[in-house]
Design an enzyme around this catalytic site. Sequence first.
Site, mmCIF file in Angstrom:
data_model
loop_
_atom_site.group_PDB
_atom_site.id
_atom_site.type_symbol
_atom_site.label_atom_id
_atom_site.label_comp_id
_atom_site.label_asym_id
_atom_site.label_seq_id
_atom_site.Cartn_x
_atom_site.Cartn_y
_atom_site.Cartn_z
ATOM 1 N NE ARG A 105 25.501 80.485 -4.930
ATOM 2 C CZ ARG A 105 25.081 79.934 -6.052
ATOM 3 N NH1 ARG A 105 25.072 78.636 -6.177
ATOM 4 N NH2 ARG A 105 24.636 80.673 -7.031
ATOM 5 C CG ASP A 201 14.610 86.771 -4.234
ATOM 6 O OD1 ASP A 201 14.310 86.982 -3.036
ATOM 7 O OD2 ASP A 201 15.783 86.598 -4.606
ATOM 8 C CG ASP A 204 14.215 90.651 -4.187
ATOM 9 O OD1 ASP A 204 14.835 91.288 -3.317
ATOM 10 O OD2 ASP A 204 14.737 90.259 -5.247
#
Length: 210
Positions: A105, A201, A204
């Site tokens: 991003r 996440d 993760d």
Amino acid sequence: MSRDVHVIDHPLVQHKLTLMRRKDTSTKSFRELVHELSALLAYEITRDMPMQEIEIETPLEKMTSRVIDGKKVVLASILRAGNGFLDGMLQVIPGARVGHIGLYRDPATLKAVEYYFKMPQDMHERDVIVLDPMLATGNSAVAAVDRLKKTGPRSIRFVCLVTCPEGIMTFHDAHPDVPIYTPAVDRGLNEHGYIVPGLGDAGDRIFGTK
Ligand code: URA
């Protein structure tokens, strides 16, 4: 256009997802569960895949019987968390080809920028399953499918572990023709763009990086 959302509510799928959501689930267990869940999801996603009749011979006689052409299936992983789906799906569709899409991003524009894209050749005769565990804001999924469509595949399906109404709306506003397969549609997004209640996440948790 169809805007199909297939919520996969099979008890085995829901059970495994519940275990994955728990914050105390270890990296080892999370990885094992995503592996098992991927195989179950592949079973549902391929339910309406095109089949062909081939001639075979049983010990007793010849017959025509149906097969899917695994080599025509492309598992397109959105890096990095999408890779968590690969082993389990390849166990069920061992002939599948694997493509990768890397996006980040841009902090200034907040738009998804491509840094890696590698797909098999002859995409026009292949059926793509896009892999991304969390369909959250939907921005990277939209960008990934925008790019994939330029390769002209025969069909595209999108699979995740968890999504939310915002992600579905953004994705289907851009790609109403691409069905979403998910075990869960959660309440929404928090101020950091995480799905709540979600599972945290996904990258993760799969790779143990936090
Ligand atoms: N990406 C994740 O890994 N989790 C979320 O909840 C949202 C995006």
